[in-house]
Design an enzyme around this catalytic site. Structure first.
Site, PDB file in Angstrom:
ATOM      1  N   GLU A   1       0.898  -1.114   0.349  1.00 34.21           N
ATOM      2  CA  GLU A   1       0.468   0.114  -0.062  1.00 34.21           C
ATOM      3  C   GLU A   1       0.965   1.622   0.037  1.00 34.21           C
ATOM      4  OE1 GLU A   1      -3.143   0.957   2.898  1.00 34.21           O
ATOM      5  OE2 GLU A   1      -4.380   0.468   1.144  1.00 34.21           O
TER       6      GLU A   1
ATOM      7  N   ASN B   1     -10.577  -6.924   7.264  1.00 34.08           N
ATOM      8  CA  ASN B   1      -9.828  -6.014   7.929  1.00 34.08           C
ATOM      9  C   ASN B   1      -9.247  -6.216   9.190  1.00 34.08           C
ATOM     10  OD1 ASN B   1      -8.952  -3.426   8.392  1.00 34.08           O
ATOM     11  ND2 ASN B   1      -9.589  -2.128   6.708  1.00 34.08           N
TER      12      ASN B   1
ATOM     13  N   LYS C   1      -8.022   2.928  -3.667  1.00 37.91           N
ATOM     14  CA  LYS C   1      -7.953   2.714  -1.980  1.00 37.91           C
ATOM     15  C   LYS C   1      -8.482   3.487  -2.140  1.00 37.91           C
ATOM     16  CE  LYS C   1      -7.928  -1.106   1.061  1.00 37.91           C
ATOM     17  NZ  LYS C   1      -7.012  -0.304   1.899  1.00 37.91           N
TER      18      LYS C   1
ATOM     19  N   GLU D   1      -6.207  -7.926   5.548  1.00 38.76           N
ATOM     20  CA  GLU D   1      -5.513  -6.748   5.616  1.00 38.76           C
ATOM     21  C   GLU D   1      -5.794  -5.717   7.114  1.00 38.76           C
ATOM     22  OE1 GLU D   1      -8.648  -4.406   4.006  1.00 38.76           O
ATOM     23  OE2 GLU D   1      -9.072  -5.477   1.932  1.00 38.76           O
ATOM     24  N   SER D   2      -4.143  -4.937   7.625  1.00 43.36           N
ATOM     25  CA  SER D   2      -3.796  -4.086   8.598  1.00 43.36           C
ATOM     26  C   SER D   2      -3.929  -4.790   9.559  1.00 43.36           C
ATOM     27  CB  SER D   2      -5.332  -3.388   8.474  1.00 43.36           C
ATOM     28  OG  SER D   2      -5.681  -2.877   7.738  1.00 43.36           O
TER      29      SER D   2
ATOM     30  N   LYS E   1       0.041   5.105   0.788  1.00 41.33           N
ATOM     31  CA  LYS E   1      -0.859   5.789   2.025  1.00 41.33           C
ATOM     32  C   LYS E   1       0.272   6.669   3.115  1.00 41.33           C
ATOM     33  CE  LYS E   1      -2.060   3.484   5.792  1.00 41.33           C
ATOM     34  NZ  LYS E   1      -2.785   1.973   6.456  1.00 41.33           N
TER      35      LYS E   1
ATOM     36  N   GLU F   1     -14.754  -5.659   1.062  1.00 39.99           N
ATOM     37  CA  GLU F   1     -13.581  -5.421   2.015  1.00 39.99           C
ATOM     38  C   GLU F   1     -14.782  -6.145   3.224  1.00 39.99           C
ATOM     39  OE1 GLU F   1     -10.168  -3.041   3.649  1.00 39.99           O
ATOM     40  OE2 GLU F   1     -11.712  -1.708   4.618  1.00 39.99           O
TER      41      GLU F   1
HETATM   42  O1  LIG Z   1      -5.837   3.224   8.725  1.00 43.92           O
HETATM   43  C1  LIG Z   1      -7.026   3.806   8.854  1.00 43.92           C
HETATM   44  O2  LIG Z   1      -6.446   4.270  10.217  1.00 43.92           O
HETATM   45  C2  LIG Z   1      -8.426   3.890   8.347  1.00 43.92           C
HETATM   46  C3  LIG Z   1      -9.386   3.958   9.131  1.00 43.92           C
HETATM   47  C4  LIG Z   1     -10.795   4.164   8.414  1.00 43.92           C
HETATM   48  C5  LIG Z   1     -10.623   3.402   7.163  1.00 43.92           C
HETATM   49  C6  LIG Z   1      -9.542   2.699   6.685  1.00 43.92           C
HETATM   50  C7  LIG Z   1      -8.164   2.774   7.625  1.00 43.92           C
HETATM   51  N1  LIG Z   1      -7.362   2.405   6.288  1.00 43.92           N
HETATM   52  C8  LIG Z   1      -7.523   1.662   5.486  1.00 43.92           C
HETATM   53  C9  LIG Z   1      -6.384   0.095   5.431  1.00 43.92           C
HETATM   54  O3  LIG Z   1      -7.361  -0.097   5.115  1.00 43.92           O
HETATM   55  C10 LIG Z   1      -5.603   0.182   5.928  1.00 43.92           C
HETATM   56  O4  LIG Z   1      -4.323   1.211   5.512  1.00 43.92           O
HETATM   57  C11 LIG Z   1      -5.125  -1.294   5.195  1.00 43.92           C
HETATM   58  O5  LIG Z   1      -5.505  -2.454   5.905  1.00 43.92           O
HETATM   59  C12 LIG Z   1      -3.563  -1.223   5.782  1.00 43.92           C
HETATM   60  O6  LIG Z   1      -3.145  -1.427   7.033  1.00 43.92           O
HETATM   61  P1  LIG Z   1      -2.172  -1.126   7.712  1.00 43.92           P
HETATM   62  O7  LIG Z   1      -0.835  -2.445   6.856  1.00 43.92           O
HETATM   63  O8  LIG Z   1      -2.668  -1.393   9.511  1.00 43.92           O
HETATM   64  O9  LIG Z   1      -1.449   0.114   7.387  1.00 43.92           O
END
Ligand SMILES: O=C(O)c1ccccc1NCC(=O)[C@H](O)[C@H](O)COP(=O)(O)O
Length: 268
Positions: free
Chosen positions: A65, A197, A127, A227-228, A67, A176
């Site tokens: 990603e 997520n 995204k 994810e995340s 971001k 998602e």
């Molecule tokens: O990451 C946030 O704060 C968030 C808040 C509201 C909606 C979506 C959000 N994140 C988008 C994502 O889903 C993440 O960017 C993506 O899954 C990657 O997660 P990470 O590896 O923990 O940065």
């Protein structure tokens, strides 16, 4: 405005700001004008196919990603050059890219997607927070190969219409979810690329247990993406031991000096 009674507040706020931006964009470029630009859009790159190709040879399918910032963590990266990050990810072994184009909460931009896609051969997911057919059309014209549909933000009619539209344009759709009810809705939709997520968008609590709990309910033939909250080699090993082979990772890479090197470290 879209949404369901229990849509997380942060999603409501993000979508409220998007509604204004999409209305402004429509005033500048009508949907029919966008339609006429489809012929000049970059050819679709197979997003799910790129994941499957890696997994077929025993590798993880990594969606890396791009971001700059997020509501839960603020600014993640000051040295933010989408093209350079895309090249780094491609060198590090990414199968696909995820590019945040949402401006108000993630400091994203459509140009980031165009820059990243031009810089490498990886397929790209836009995204963003999609609730309007116009945004799906716009994603394809930008060069997106996949779009994100967030079940928590859309009712079934919206989900189905947006899903069909994206598929009709040749794009894949990452649907998602965050809980069992949303997973059921995604499966009834016919989604074959489903992202779980791990981040609870009400509390921002992030746990891999979310994926572990829901994965057994995902049937054969559906590609599951966790994810995340993927930060360590142990996180990767834990997920792969449970049969999860596709990952979407942002923060862990964005905070690294070399995003691509960090990707290679986590997934080699
Ligand atoms: O990451 C946030 O704060 C968030 C808040 C509201 C909606 C979506 C959000 N994140 C988008 C994502 O889903 C993440 O960017 C993506 O899954 C990657 O997660 P990470 O590896 O923990 O940065």
């Amino acid at each position: 405005m879209s949404g369901l009674p229990d849509t997380p507040d942060i999603l409501r706020r993000i979508i409220a700001s998007k509604v204004e931006r999409v209305q402004e964009r429509r005033r500048q470029i009508s949907a029919s004008q966008l339609e006429s630009q489809l012929a000049d859009a970059p050819p679709v790159r197979g997003f799910r196919a790129a994941l499957e190709a890696r997994i077929a040879v025993g590798q993880a399918g990594v969606i890396a990603e791009i971001k700059k910032a997020s509501p839960s963590k603020g600014v993640l990266r000051e040295d933010f050059d989408p093209a350079a990050i895309a090249r780094s990810y491609a060198r590090g072994g990414a199968a696909c890219l995820s590019v945040l184009t949402e401006a108000d909460f993630f400091a994203g931009a459509d140009a980031h997607l165009e820059q990243a896609r031009t810089a490498c051969h990886c397929p790209v997911i836009r995204k963003d927070f999609i609730f309007d057919d116009y945004q799906v059309l716009e994603a394809r014209v930008l060069g997106a190969d996949c779009v994100l549909l967030i079940v928590a933000a859309l009712d079934d009619a919206q989900l189905s219409a947006l899903y069909q539209r994206a598929r009709s344009l040749g794009m894949d759709v990452l649907v998602e979810v965050h809980d069992g009810a949303e997973l059921d809705r995604a499966l009834r939709l016919g989604g074959d690329l489903i992202g779980i997520n791990n981040r609870d968008l009400r509390s921002f609590e992030t746990t891999l247990e979310t994926t572990a709990r829901l994965a057994p309910s995902v049937p054969e033939g559906v590609r599951l993406v966790t994810e995340s909250g993927i930060h360590t080699r142990d996180d990767v090993a834990t997920m792969r031991a449970r049969g999860i082979d596709a990952f979407l990772v942002g923060e862990a890479f964005m905070r690294a000096e070399s995003p691509g090197d960090r990707l290679a470290e986590l997934f080699d």
